[in-house]
Design a protein around this motif. Structure first.
Motif, PDB file in Angstrom:
ATOM      1  N   TYR A   6      28.828  42.592  45.057  1.00  0.00           N
ATOM      2  CA  TYR A   6      29.960  42.593  44.128  1.00  0.00           C
ATOM      3  C   TYR A   6      29.566  43.473  42.955  1.00  0.00           C
ATOM      4  O   TYR A   6      28.496  43.297  42.365  1.00  0.00           O
ATOM      5  CB  TYR A   6      30.291  41.171  43.676  1.00  0.00           C
ATOM      6  N   ILE A  38      34.950  44.365  41.912  1.00  0.00           N
ATOM      7  CA  ILE A  38      35.689  43.179  41.462  1.00  0.00           C
ATOM      8  C   ILE A  38      36.902  43.535  40.615  1.00  0.00           C
ATOM      9  O   ILE A  38      37.843  42.748  40.518  1.00  0.00           O
ATOM     10  CB  ILE A  38      34.782  42.174  40.720  1.00  0.00           C
ATOM     11  N   SER A  41      39.690  44.625  43.290  1.00  0.00           N
ATOM     12  CA  SER A  41      40.031  43.647  44.318  1.00  0.00           C
ATOM     13  C   SER A  41      41.341  42.928  43.976  1.00  0.00           C
ATOM     14  O   SER A  41      41.574  42.567  42.825  1.00  0.00           O
ATOM     15  CB  SER A  41      38.910  42.614  44.438  1.00  0.00           C
ATOM     16  N   ASP A  43      41.828  40.012  44.803  1.00  0.00           N
ATOM     17  CA  ASP A  43      41.411  38.620  44.629  1.00  0.00           C
ATOM     18  C   ASP A  43      40.939  38.402  43.181  1.00  0.00           C
ATOM     19  O   ASP A  43      39.807  38.716  42.834  1.00  0.00           O
ATOM     20  CB  ASP A  43      40.291  38.297  45.613  1.00  0.00           C
ATOM     21  N   ALA A  44      41.804  37.871  42.347  1.00  0.00           N
ATOM     22  CA  ALA A  44      41.504  37.668  40.927  1.00  0.00           C
ATOM     23  C   ALA A  44      40.355  36.692  40.696  1.00  0.00           C
ATOM     24  O   ALA A  44      39.709  36.718  39.648  1.00  0.00           O
ATOM     25  CB  ALA A  44      42.749  37.197  40.188  1.00  0.00           C
ATOM     26  N   THR A  45      40.085  35.843  41.672  1.00  0.00           N
ATOM     27  CA  THR A  45      38.991  34.883  41.496  1.00  0.00           C
ATOM     28  C   THR A  45      37.635  35.582  41.464  1.00  0.00           C
ATOM     29  O   THR A  45      36.693  35.069  40.865  1.00  0.00           O
ATOM     30  CB  THR A  45      38.986  33.807  42.607  1.00  0.00           C
ATOM     31  N   LEU A  46      37.524  36.748  42.097  1.00  0.00           N
ATOM     32  CA  LEU A  46      36.256  37.494  42.060  1.00  0.00           C
ATOM     33  C   LEU A  46      35.933  37.943  40.642  1.00  0.00           C
ATOM     34  O   LEU A  46      34.794  37.834  40.197  1.00  0.00           O
ATOM     35  CB  LEU A  46      36.305  38.705  42.991  1.00  0.00           C
ATOM     36  N   ALA A  48      36.996  36.556  37.876  1.00  0.00           N
ATOM     37  CA  ALA A  48      36.681  35.361  37.097  1.00  0.00           C
ATOM     38  C   ALA A  48      35.265  34.859  37.406  1.00  0.00           C
ATOM     39  O   ALA A  48      34.550  34.421  36.503  1.00  0.00           O
ATOM     40  CB  ALA A  48      37.703  34.265  37.388  1.00  0.00           C
ATOM     41  N   ARG A  49      34.863  34.946  38.660  1.00  0.00           N
ATOM     42  CA  ARG A  49      33.558  34.413  39.068  1.00  0.00           C
ATOM     43  C   ARG A  49      32.389  35.327  38.710  1.00  0.00           C
ATOM     44  O   ARG A  49      31.322  34.861  38.303  1.00  0.00           O
ATOM     45  CB  ARG A  49      33.580  34.182  40.579  1.00  0.00           C
ATOM     46  N   ASP A  51      32.501  38.359  36.697  1.00  0.00           N
ATOM     47  CA  ASP A  51      32.763  39.295  35.595  1.00  0.00           C
ATOM     48  C   ASP A  51      31.509  39.701  34.820  1.00  0.00           C
ATOM     49  O   ASP A  51      31.221  40.884  34.668  1.00  0.00           O
ATOM     50  CB  ASP A  51      33.798  38.699  34.650  1.00  0.00           C
TER      51      ASP A  51
END
Length: 81
Positions: A6, A38, A41, A43-46, A48-49, A51
């Motif tokens: 990532y 990230i 992507s 996938d917004a959770t990436l 957040a996880r 950053d």
């Protein structure tokens, strides 16, 4: 063997980790690497996880990360055995 990295496109630490990882690739046992930006992507959770942690390297997404910020060569070598 497969790795997931990532990262961010403008991150020099991310490029350093990818370059270092590829240098550890044994010719007799090649591996693949998915590099996931990230910021790009869907996938917004990436974001957040990961950053503030990028680059983050996984060998198995079901397991804890191998390393973040800097390549842990010993951890990668253990995966390659």
């Amino acid at each position: 063997m497969h790795f997931t990295l990532y990262s961010r496109s403008y991150c020099h630490l991310c490029q350093d980790m990818l370059d270092g990882l590829l240098l550890l690739q044994p010719p007799e046992k090649p591996f693949t690497v998915d590099v996931i930006d990230i910021d790009a992507s869907p996938d917004a959770t990436l974001l957040a996880r990961f950053d503030e942690l990028v680059p983050v390297l996984f060998a198995d997404l079901a397991q804890p990360e191998l390393c973040h910020y800097f390549l842990d060569e010993a951890a990668v070598r253990r995966c390659l055995v």
